[in-house]
Design a protein around this motif. Structure first.
Motif, PDB file in Angstrom:
ATOM      1  N   GLY A 176      10.976   2.029   1.073  1.00 26.02           N
ATOM      2  CA  GLY A 176      12.411   1.798   0.926  1.00 26.02           C
ATOM      3  C   GLY A 176      13.219   2.666   1.856  1.00 26.02           C
ATOM      4  O   GLY A 176      14.146   2.197   2.531  1.00 26.02           O
ATOM      5  N   GLU A 177      12.863   3.945   1.937  1.00 27.36           N
ATOM      6  CA  GLU A 177      13.548   4.868   2.838  1.00 27.36           C
ATOM      7  C   GLU A 177      13.337   4.450   4.285  1.00 27.36           C
ATOM      8  O   GLU A 177      14.247   4.546   5.122  1.00 27.36           O
ATOM      9  N   ARG A 225       0.800  -1.222   0.000  1.00 30.29           N
ATOM     10  CA  ARG A 225       0.000   0.000   0.000  1.00 30.29           C
ATOM     11  C   ARG A 225       0.833   1.272   0.000  1.00 30.29           C
ATOM     12  O   ARG A 225       0.355   2.329  -0.346  1.00 30.29           O
ATOM     13  N   THR A 226       2.067   1.194   0.446  1.00 33.30           N
ATOM     14  CA  THR A 226       2.874   2.395   0.570  1.00 33.30           C
ATOM     15  C   THR A 226       4.058   2.284  -0.374  1.00 33.30           C
ATOM     16  O   THR A 226       4.999   1.553  -0.109  1.00 33.30           O
ATOM     17  N   VAL A 227       3.999   3.016  -1.460  1.00 28.67           N
ATOM     18  CA  VAL A 227       4.993   2.847  -2.513  1.00 28.67           C
ATOM     19  C   VAL A 227       6.196   3.747  -2.308  1.00 28.67           C
ATOM     20  O   VAL A 227       7.345   3.319  -2.391  1.00 28.67           O
ATOM     21  N   ALA A 273       8.366  -3.103  -2.933  1.00 30.11           N
ATOM     22  CA  ALA A 273       8.860  -4.349  -2.342  1.00 30.11           C
ATOM     23  C   ALA A 273      10.288  -4.625  -2.784  1.00 30.11           C
ATOM     24  O   ALA A 273      11.134  -5.035  -1.977  1.00 30.11           O
ATOM     25  N   VAL A 274      10.586  -4.410  -4.062  1.00 30.55           N
ATOM     26  CA  VAL A 274      11.949  -4.621  -4.550  1.00 30.55           C
ATOM     27  C   VAL A 274      12.898  -3.637  -3.875  1.00 30.55           C
ATOM     28  O   VAL A 274      14.040  -3.992  -3.534  1.00 30.55           O
ATOM     29  N   GLY A 275      12.447  -2.390  -3.663  1.00 27.08           N
ATOM     30  CA  GLY A 275      13.284  -1.419  -2.969  1.00 27.08           C
ATOM     31  C   GLY A 275      13.630  -1.853  -1.560  1.00 27.08           C
ATOM     32  O   GLY A 275      14.754  -1.651  -1.089  1.00 27.08           O
ATOM     33  N   VAL A 276      12.677  -2.487  -0.879  1.00 28.50           N
ATOM     34  CA  VAL A 276      12.946  -3.007   0.468  1.00 28.50           C
ATOM     35  C   VAL A 276      14.002  -4.104   0.400  1.00 28.50           C
ATOM     36  O   VAL A 276      14.946  -4.138   1.212  1.00 28.50           O
ATOM     37  N   GLU A 310       6.453 -11.909   0.389  1.00 23.23           N
ATOM     38  CA  GLU A 310       5.030 -12.287   0.376  1.00 23.23           C
ATOM     39  C   GLU A 310       4.269 -11.459  -0.653  1.00 23.23           C
ATOM     40  O   GLU A 310       3.452 -11.984  -1.421  1.00 23.23           O
ATOM     41  N   PHE A 311       4.546 -10.153  -0.681  1.00 27.33           N
ATOM     42  CA  PHE A 311       3.850  -9.315  -1.658  1.00 27.33           C
ATOM     43  C   PHE A 311       4.227  -9.708  -3.085  1.00 27.33           C
ATOM     44  O   PHE A 311       3.362  -9.804  -3.963  1.00 27.33           O
ATOM     45  N   LEU A 312       5.510  -9.926  -3.336  1.00 26.25           N
ATOM     46  CA  LEU A 312       5.934 -10.280  -4.691  1.00 26.25           C
ATOM     47  C   LEU A 312       5.348 -11.617  -5.132  1.00 26.25           C
ATOM     48  O   LEU A 312       5.016 -11.798  -6.311  1.00 26.25           O
ATOM     49  N   ASP A 313       5.197 -12.556  -4.200  1.00 25.72           N
ATOM     50  CA  ASP A 313       4.579 -13.835  -4.553  1.00 25.72           C
ATOM     51  C   ASP A 313       3.152 -13.619  -5.057  1.00 25.72           C
ATOM     52  O   ASP A 313       2.754 -14.160  -6.093  1.00 25.72           O
ATOM     53  N   ARG A 314       2.373 -12.827  -4.343  1.00 23.71           N
ATOM     54  CA  ARG A 314       0.989 -12.553  -4.777  1.00 23.71           C
ATOM     55  C   ARG A 314       0.996 -11.782  -6.087  1.00 23.71           C
ATOM     56  O   ARG A 314       0.186 -12.019  -6.985  1.00 23.71           O
TER      57      ARG A 314
END
Length: 614
Positions: A314-315, A308-310, A356-359, A336-340
């Motif tokens: 990452g920051e 939900r928070t784009v 998610a990739v940034g994280v 988990e998010f990337l799997d969905r």
């Protein structure tokens, strides 16, 4: 036209929508009475309200590109001033102000048949932002309290405050080109005046017992904290009570979003924001995480897992990683998010995947468990920018991403494009092979074409065994030829050559101090130079002692402000380290101290020429 309207309603940010919009703009600007213009203006009467709104907004944008009246567009606007949909009426008013300024002024200030109150207020809002606005005294004396309020420059009389309480909620409604409330208007006007007066007005509004006045205080403070460095400390005492349970829920949410958007205000209100983690997680969790407060971890993980928070996760993850928090829960949430995300086959279109990739990129080696998901993104032909982010994340994982090497090798092309350069650097970071890095160095295109890749590669060499003579020769040749020297080149040469490259570093690094991209980096290197960086002290003081924030233009006001906070902190840190080094040599450290809160003129500008080694 109908096909484009369907696409615009589905996804106005899509590439296809943008392309057709550009074609429409070009056709209308070429002939304002041509068939495309006629169809566009006719469609502003469409039976669907959202279509009418969309097309009026497009025509308003077109009118802004035309420097004389557009009668046909003005007629379409007038026809919609009594539209049954309020946002459409507002959009029509903004279009009329652009297409026929004289007619808009007459409708607002003249006698005769008038538009309804919503359209009149939108006309006033549209006209008052223009340099050719009607005399402010006319709307300031209007019978409508909302128009009088919009014309007021500051909340300095009881009459203005009464209008605020009566009509403040009517300003900035949907459909207008700007959503400014009274507080934003006053904050923008205050930028050219005395900041202390602005702080007093914020305190006056925050202490008033109406939600609309308190919301105006938050909006006015938002402008102030992004303009002046002293604003956070000055305004937190006024805004902190608005985080309490007694405040209006909307005001509390706005105050939490503002106070959580800056590092300094988050630190000053950490306790109150922690108490809002369950009620307002989108504001409180990223804010606390950015300052390394581990209380934010559970809620931040939930936000990452939900996608939900784009813009901020990452920051926020970087802040927690810097504080030594366990990266495992964040990696699990991102995975988990990337799997969905991948199960829905939306890898190329769902922008939330980038967060998610940034994280994963921030979490580095701990993200090794997510390599399969990153490989899926990397292998997608239409993932575009997301493929680049996946390659960068794999590089940050390092040896734990060894399974990605075959796919990356298939995508590498010698670094001739930016994406290929990222792939090559990812391979080098994963394998740690210096021979691979040397092969890339030998295949580098001309340094002018890929300066960033050359800088990253040479920095890697410096950190993994040091620079060889051919690397040093490459750097000196680039410096001797370049019109603008990359800060990392100057730093790499100074770290390798020492005093022989000090003059180069002192010429190049101060030029980078006022930028988000390399400003903190330049401060770090100058601090590493110690007393040898004394000639850069005036430039560092100029950055550390500014009253007004540095304009960084990252694309987000919040990120600009946090970038300035980090830049100022880095400059103060560099000054402290230079002073300590000087003291160690028996010099007076006070000569190198910054003067926070004061404006200090920078030293002489560096000459506009490349540095040449004698």
């Amino acid at each position: 036209m109908e096909t484009w309207i369907r696409e615009a309603r589905r996804d106005p940010a899509s590439a296809a929508c943008g392309l057709v919009r550009r074609v429409i703009f070009d056709a209308v600007l070429a002939d304002r009475t041509g068939p495309v213009a006629v169809r566009l203006l006719d469609a502003t009467a469409d039976e669907r309200a959202d279509v009418r709104l969309l097309l009026l907004e497009i025509v308003t944008g077109l009118s802004g590109c035309i420097h004389d009246p557009w009668p046909e567009a003005a007629a379409a606007a007038v026809a919609r001033l009594r539209d049954p949909d309020e946002p459409v009426r507002r959009a029509a008013a903004w279009l009329l102000a652009e297409a026929d300024h004289r007619q808009a002024v007459e409708l607002l200030t003249g006698a005769g048949q008038e538009p309804d109150p919503v359209a009149r207020l939108a006309l006033a809002e549209a006209l008052l932002v223009r340099p050719d606005a009607p005399q402010r005294q006319l709307p300031a004396a209007d019978r409508d309290p909302a128009i009088r309020l919009r014309a007021a420059r500051r909340p300095d009389t009881e009459a203005v405050l009464a209008d605020l309480d009566a009509a403040g909620a009517r300003l900035g409604g949907p459909g207008g080109r700007m959503s400014w409330g009274a507080g934003t208007v006053w904050g923008l006007a205050a930028r050219s005046g005395d900041e202390n007066t602005c702080y007093e007005h914020v305190g006056l509004l925050a202490a008033r017992d109406t939600a609309v006045a308190q919301r105006a205080a938050v909006d006015m403070a938002e402008v102030a904290v992004r303009e002046w460095r002293a604003a956070p400390e000055a305004l937190v005492p006024h805004l902190r009570p608005l985080l309490g349970a007694a405040a209006d829920p909307g005001v509390r949410a706005a105050a939490a979003a503002l106070l959580g958007s800056l590092l300094e205000t988050t630190r000053l209100c950490a306790g109150e924001l922690a108490g809002l983690l369950d009620e307002l997680p989108d504001a409180a969790a990223p804010a606390l995480a950015r300052i390394g407060d581990v209380r934010a971890l559970p809620q931040l993980c939930r936000l990452v897992a939900e996608g939900r928070t784009v813009a901020v996760v990452g920051e926020a993850a970087e802040g927690l990683a810097g504080a030594g928090a366990d990266a495992g829960p964040l990696v699990a949430a991102a995975t988990e998010f990337l799997d969905r995300h991948l199960d829905r086959h939306e890898g190329a279109t769902d922008r939330n995947a980038a967060a998610a990739v940034g994280v994963l990129r921030v979490c580095g080696a701990a993200s090794a468990v997510a390599v399969p998901q990153l490989l899926c993104l990397l292998g997608a032909d239409d993932a575009g920018w997301l493929r680049t982010q996946a390659a960068l994340a794999l590089g940050e994982i390092g040896p734990g991403a060894a399974a990605a090497v075959p796919l990356l090798e298939g995508l590498a092309g010698g670094g001739s494009t930016r994406f290929e350069g990222h792939v090559e650097m990812a391979l080098i970071r994963i394998t740690g092979e210096r021979r691979r890095a040397e092969r890339l160095f030998a295949r580098l295109p001309a340094w002018r074409r890929n300066a960033s890749l050359a800088a990253d590669l040479l920095e890697w060499f410096a950190e993994h065994g040091g620079l060889e003579p051919q690397h040093v020769a490459y750097l000196w040749e680039a410096v001797d030829t370049a019109g603008a020297v990359h800060p990392k080149w100057a730093a790499a040469l100074w770290r390798h050559e020492g005093a022989a490259a000090a003059a180069l570093a002192l010429e190049v690094l101060p030029r980078a101090l006022d930028g988000e991209l390399y400003g903190p980096y330049a401060c770090t290197v100058l601090g590493d130079m110690g007393a040898a960086a004394a000639p850069a002290v005036p430039a560092l003081r100029a950055v550390a002692g500014r009253r007004v924030r540095v304009a960084l233009h990252t694309g987000s006001f919040e990120q600009d402000t946090r970038g300035d906070e980090r830049l100022a902190a880095a400059a103060r840190g560099a000054l402290h380290r230079i002073g300590e080094s000087a003291a160690g040599r028996g010099q007076d450290a006070r000569e190198f101290a910054g003067a926070p809160g004061t404006e200090i003129a920078p030293g002489p500008a560096a000459p506009d020429r490349p540095f040449r080694r004698s």
